[in-house]
Design an enzyme around this catalytic site. Sequence first.
Site: not given
Ligand code: XMP
Length: 186
Positions: A167, A161, A154-155, A105, A46, A133, A102
């Site tokens: 991506r 992705d 969700f972005v 979350d 990401g 987020k 990236d």
């Molecule tokens: P967390 O903080 O939940 O984030 O461990 C783990 C990974 O989840 C992916 N992520 C997203 N990918 N849109 C995406 O495409 C989203 O809204 C999103 N939220 C989380 C991301 O790779 C992050 O590193």
Amino acid sequence: MRSMQDDIAKILLHESTILARLDELAYQITQDYREKPLTVIGILNGSCLFLADLLRRIPIPLQIDCLSIASYHGGLESSGAVAFRQSELPNVAGRHVLLVDDILDTGVTLHVVCEKIGSLEPLSLRTCVLLKKDVPRKAEFDADYVGFAIPNEFVVGYGLDYQQHYRNLPFIGVLSEEAISNPSKV
Ligand code: XMP
């Protein structure tokens, strides 16, 4: 054939907005790490676009490494499980480390990665995320450098992705309900 742009319900951050913010982040990081042995570690996949654009704006000597991590498994929800895909971790002895991801979350990924890299005893360890987020975190964690705070949607795009697609969009957008329920097969 459906274009990637057709699947975007709304653009949250245009490319020009992202790049202007990267100028500010890069300036701050440059000031903080001048004259220090710095290793920047990107978390794949990401962070790849963010990492490339950010590092081009940091004009001090540094080393680059990457970690291949699986945490999202291509869906909309964080799985909570973090798997390191490579057998060897970067050598960070005697170096300051900046982890680049990236998006922050649930916080689980960066929490686990920081524990792992921290156990290698770098001189210091900080984190930089493009997006943060607005959600309650499962793991107690905050990033040191944050590009943008965004709502809980969700972005995709600019490295992010959905099932490995989108991506390479140059902006960050919210995926349409239709694209989520009927993902691209290409
Ligand atoms: P967390 O903080 O939940 O984030 O461990 C783990 C990974 O989840 C992916 N992520 C997203 N990918 N849109 C995406 O495409 C989203 O809204 C999103 N939220 C989380 C991301 O790779 C992050 O590193």
